[in-house]
Design a protein around this motif. Sequence first.
Motif, PDB file in Angstrom:
ATOM      1  N   UNK A  17      -1.796 -28.355 106.476  1.00  0.00           N
ATOM      2  CA  UNK A  17      -1.094 -27.783 107.879  1.00  0.00           C
ATOM      3  C   UNK A  17       0.247 -28.348 107.579  1.00  0.00           C
ATOM      4  N   UNK A  18       1.007 -27.298 107.878  1.00  0.00           N
ATOM      5  CA  UNK A  18       2.440 -27.398 108.071  1.00  0.00           C
ATOM      6  C   UNK A  18       3.405 -26.439 108.972  1.00  0.00           C
ATOM      7  N   UNK A  19       3.697 -27.350 109.884  1.00  0.00           N
ATOM      8  CA  UNK A  19       4.462 -26.259 111.269  1.00  0.00           C
ATOM      9  C   UNK A  19       5.629 -25.632 110.591  1.00  0.00           C
ATOM     10  N   UNK A  20       6.166 -26.202 109.533  1.00  0.00           N
ATOM     11  CA  UNK A  20       7.621 -25.740 109.195  1.00  0.00           C
ATOM     12  C   UNK A  20       7.606 -24.580 108.218  1.00  0.00           C
ATOM     13  N   UNK A  41       0.361 -24.599 113.327  1.00  0.00           N
ATOM     14  CA  UNK A  41       0.064 -24.937 114.676  1.00  0.00           C
ATOM     15  C   UNK A  41       0.363 -23.941 115.363  1.00  0.00           C
ATOM     16  N   UNK A  42      -0.751 -23.646 116.439  1.00  0.00           N
ATOM     17  CA  UNK A  42       0.042 -22.780 117.586  1.00  0.00           C
ATOM     18  C   UNK A  42      -0.544 -23.090 118.840  1.00  0.00           C
ATOM     19  N   UNK A  43       0.408 -22.722 119.926  1.00  0.00           N
ATOM     20  CA  UNK A  43      -0.047 -23.137 121.073  1.00  0.00           C
ATOM     21  C   UNK A  43      -1.520 -22.407 121.756  1.00  0.00           C
ATOM     22  N   UNK A  44      -1.680 -22.697 123.075  1.00  0.00           N
ATOM     23  CA  UNK A  44      -2.798 -22.023 123.676  1.00  0.00           C
ATOM     24  C   UNK A  44      -2.562 -20.460 123.721  1.00  0.00           C
ATOM     25  N   UNK A  86       5.174 -20.653 119.471  1.00  0.00           N
ATOM     26  CA  UNK A  86       4.819 -20.194 121.105  1.00  0.00           C
ATOM     27  C   UNK A  86       4.804 -18.634 121.102  1.00  0.00           C
ATOM     28  N   UNK A  96      11.505 -30.298 119.574  1.00  0.00           N
ATOM     29  CA  UNK A  96      11.678 -31.469 119.061  1.00  0.00           C
ATOM     30  C   UNK A  96       9.976 -32.202 119.303  1.00  0.00           C
ATOM     31  N   UNK A  97       9.274 -31.868 120.393  1.00  0.00           N
ATOM     32  CA  UNK A  97       8.302 -32.572 120.602  1.00  0.00           C
ATOM     33  C   UNK A  97       6.985 -31.919 120.023  1.00  0.00           C
ATOM     34  N   UNK A  98       7.165 -30.788 119.628  1.00  0.00           N
ATOM     35  CA  UNK A  98       6.054 -30.187 118.583  1.00  0.00           C
ATOM     36  C   UNK A  98       6.574 -28.975 117.903  1.00  0.00           C
ATOM     37  N   UNK A  99       5.940 -28.842 116.839  1.00  0.00           N
ATOM     38  CA  UNK A  99       6.508 -27.633 116.089  1.00  0.00           C
ATOM     39  C   UNK A  99       5.538 -26.590 115.950  1.00  0.00           C
ATOM     40  N   UNK A 100       4.626 -26.490 117.018  1.00  0.00           N
ATOM     41  CA  UNK A 100       3.654 -25.501 117.078  1.00  0.00           C
ATOM     42  C   UNK A 100       4.423 -24.139 117.727  1.00  0.00           C
TER      43      UNK A 100
END
Lengths: 189, 307
Positions: free
Chosen positions: B100-103, B32-35, B156, B150-154
């Motif tokens: 999908x794996x943010x880690x 996951x990646x942010x905007x 940045x 904590x809230x997201x693993x996207x």
Amino acid sequence: MKEGLRFVRFFMVLSSISPLFILWAIRGPCISTNNCVISEQYFIIFCIFMFIIPNLFLGYRIFVAWKLNEKREIAVGRAEDHRDHLLVYLFTMLLPFYFADLSTWRSLSATLIALAFIIFLFWHLNLHYMNIIFAVFGYRVFTVYPPEENNLFSGRMAFVIITKRVNLFQGERLIVYRISNTVYLEENK
Amino acid sequence: MSEVKFNFDNIDLVEFGVVINEADEEKAILVPVDENVQNALKDMAKETLKLMKRYAQNRGGPTKYEPTEKYESSEYIYLSINDEKAGHIKQLHYAENLLLDGNILDKIKHNPSSIFCYFCRLRDKKGQRLTALRKASQFKGILKKRLLSIMTDALRLIDGPVFKLDNNFSILVDSSIIHILRPNEFEFLGKLKEAILASVSKNIEAIRNDIPFVDLDGLEKYAKAHPRAARYLASIKTNMQISGITKESLKRVCEEAGVKVYEEKDKIKVQKGYEMAFLEILDRRRYVIELIEGSPERFKADSRKKL
């Protein structure tokens, strides 16, 4: 693959059991006796807290996913509607706990430990999508299985899609927001 | 050759991922990646297209990829997605519901070389998909820092020398064409060497009917052990006209080019040590020029263009 976002999933589980606290707040801590071990006032404050905080957290997680544009595409191979899961959840979890006696330390402890077991199971088995709140806002819950194909890279995992659609059909492609790695929310359709 | 079938001004979705290679198992995993990162990836894809157009303009349009051709480090070539050499990249382009794996980057931080490449999947409002790939080199720098919250693993975009995306991709893939900016990376990412070696027998069978008077068994064995010969075979099968070659014309050209062949049981056999040269003849890479009478000069063409 590990599910990830443990903290988010934990609060989503708390959110899914939060209606129980509304029922408890209305009913009060004791059903048939006035000799309660906990004060009604504190019990109600606790119940309101347990309803509001997890749901605020769920709302915040959805907001973060929207704000960061955490979207992905999911192809539908086969989809199963899970309205029956909500009924099972209602009859096996909410109603038995509603009738639980909380008047003595012993019964209160047993009830809280049983609740902890349920929370752990919901968290461990990725059942954090089961939430009456989604139904209240008109969403349905589907389990979507991937298309059957012989692609080296395609995922074989099923996903949970929370959507306002009535049906999902094979071959459809959905653009969804990630709530957790297995639970996704589709924008209003 | 058509334009890239994708509307860059109307992008609906940006997904980012890595292909990792662990214990001989290859996995494509979305991260996951942010905007901000999504915008950076869009810019990279647009920059790639711009560069491709510039190269195409300078060289009179893109040319079709040939496995035996020598290419510059950057030039615009293309290949149909249905070509058998495109298999690996085609699979990634058409893959659905990727893990999908943010880690994942954190998990493989002790073995960053397991990242094979990174990619980006774009979707326009019409639902057309574009896959952009780049060999992982600079990307490995990200593994030095933990970027989770904590809230997201996207992931940045952050300031400082932690992670630097490249300026452009090496390959863009649309629904019908693989557009290539860096031929060497295409061969690496498409696992061309392995694919071409694996298709030696198939390619031999494909040309056997056209030149039944040549004993190809020895060449097959040779090509399986020599990647360059395997490339010639792939090129001969795909690009060269073989039917119509006669035994006499082939023997004559071999003699002129100094390639030693002999006849046994009505079949032309290639003398040991001349296998590569024989394949170069079939691939039209050996030629003779006789500008000075009586002094023919023999040449080998690393790169050639049909006039």
